[in-house]
Structure formats: C-alpha cells, structure tokens
Design an enzyme around this catalytic site. Structure first.
Site, PDB file in Angstrom:
ATOM      1  N   GLN A  74       0.843  -1.197   0.000  1.00  0.00           N
ATOM      2  CA  GLN A  74       0.000   0.000   0.000  1.00  0.00           C
ATOM      3  C   GLN A  74       0.876   1.243   0.000  1.00  0.00           C
ATOM      4  O   GLN A  74       1.236   1.776   1.045  1.00  0.00           O
ATOM      5  CB  GLN A  74      -0.943   0.004   1.211  1.00  0.00           C
ATOM      6  CG  GLN A  74      -1.946   1.128   1.111  1.00  0.00           C
ATOM      7  CD  GLN A  74      -3.039   1.037   2.159  1.00  0.00           C
ATOM      8  OE1 GLN A  74      -3.217   0.035   2.827  1.00  0.00           O
ATOM      9  NE2 GLN A  74      -3.780   2.111   2.292  1.00  0.00           N
ATOM     10  N   PHE A  75       1.213   1.728  -1.195  1.00  0.00           N
ATOM     11  CA  PHE A  75       2.099   2.881  -1.321  1.00  0.00           C
ATOM     12  C   PHE A  75       1.491   4.141  -0.721  1.00  0.00           C
ATOM     13  O   PHE A  75       2.200   5.075  -0.368  1.00  0.00           O
ATOM     14  CB  PHE A  75       2.501   3.120  -2.789  1.00  0.00           C
ATOM     15  CG  PHE A  75       1.442   3.768  -3.623  1.00  0.00           C
ATOM     16  CD1 PHE A  75       1.422   5.148  -3.777  1.00  0.00           C
ATOM     17  CD2 PHE A  75       0.475   3.016  -4.256  1.00  0.00           C
ATOM     18  CE1 PHE A  75       0.446   5.773  -4.555  1.00  0.00           C
ATOM     19  CE2 PHE A  75      -0.502   3.616  -5.030  1.00  0.00           C
ATOM     20  CZ  PHE A  75      -0.519   5.000  -5.177  1.00  0.00           C
ATOM     21  N   THR A  76       0.175   4.185  -0.550  1.00  0.00           N
ATOM     22  CA  THR A  76      -0.467   5.385  -0.013  1.00  0.00           C
ATOM     23  C   THR A  76      -0.118   5.632   1.455  1.00  0.00           C
ATOM     24  O   THR A  76      -0.400   6.719   1.975  1.00  0.00           O
ATOM     25  CB  THR A  76      -1.995   5.340  -0.182  1.00  0.00           C
ATOM     26  OG1 THR A  76      -2.512   4.209   0.515  1.00  0.00           O
ATOM     27  CG2 THR A  76      -2.373   5.276  -1.656  1.00  0.00           C
TER      28      THR A  76
END
Length: 146
Positions: free
Chosen positions: A78-80
């Site tokens: 989850q790069f966010t």
C-alpha cells in the site's frame, strides 16, 4: 518501511472479484517501501511483526505474539501509506519508493516472511485490491522501520 498492523479475526484480499489471499485469526500488514529501504529493512520489519506481543494471553493481557498463537499473516502492498498531505488537498506520494524498488522490496518481504512463518498470504502488488477484514479489538498499530 511503513506498516500498519491490524489484528484480525479474518481478512482477505480480492482482485477482480477473485480472492488472492486470505487468513483466519492473525495480522493484516499493510506495507509501503520508502526510497532508502533495503532488504535488511524489510527483514527487520518482518522479524519485529512476528514477535510483537499484541495477542491476548489467558489473563486477557496483550502478551502473545503472532508466532505464539500460530496466526496468519496477510501482507498487502500500500504505497499510499507514504502520503504527504501537508500542502494542498491532493496527497503527494513522493515518499514511497519507485514502483520497481517497491515491488522488489515487497516480494523480498513476502519471501522472508514465508521463510520465517508457516501461514503467510498476500495481496497483489500494483493491483486494484479490495481488502476485507474483521478487526479484532480493534487493535491497529502503525510502525516505521528504518
């Protein structure tokens, strides 16, 4: 690396309507690689997660680890998690590792976790995923490993 741990009764990840990873009781780990992270950072994170005492013992105290309870570990990229919302109204994700490095570190995290723990499931890097979970407690713990 940045991680969010959620103690769950169950969790699963779907991609295009198909389940790609699922666990019963255990931990959902949302994970994001940062530009300076290395394989050693990923290994340090996994080692800490597996030994973190956040499951209840017989007295109801958080005193048991994922390994102690033989729970599942569901790892989802989850790069966010690297979002910077300090300026304006649109998050910046420049704090996340570039896609190629992020994929490499995510895959290394999974391989290391599977080498250290019996029950490890995963999402699909870069996919549009739907994550379903029943948070137990609720217990949600943010982590940052350097």
């Amino acid at each position: 690396m940045i991680a969010i741990l959620q103690r769950v009764r169950e969790a699963r990840v779907e991609v295009a309507g198909a389940v790609v990873g699922a666990i019963g009781p255990g931990l959902l780990m949302l994970v994001c690689a940062e530009p300076a992270d290395s394989e050693a950072t990923a290994e340090k994170l996994v080692a800490k997660v597996l030994k973190l005492r956040i499951f209840s013992d017989a007295a109801g105290k958080m005193n048991r680890s994922l390994q102690d309870v033989a729970g599942g570990l569901l790892v989802v990229s989850q790069f966010t998690l690297a979002a910077d919302v300090s300026a304006g109204n649109r998050p910046s994700f420049t704090g996340a590792a570039p896609a190629e490095a992020g994929r490499r570190l995510y895959e290394h995290t999974l391989a290391f976790a599977r080498n250290q723990h019996a029950q490890v499931a995963s999402g699909e890097f870069g996919a549009d995923m739907q994550v379903h979970l029943v948070n137990d407690g609720p217990v949600t713990i943010p982590m940052r490993m350097n």
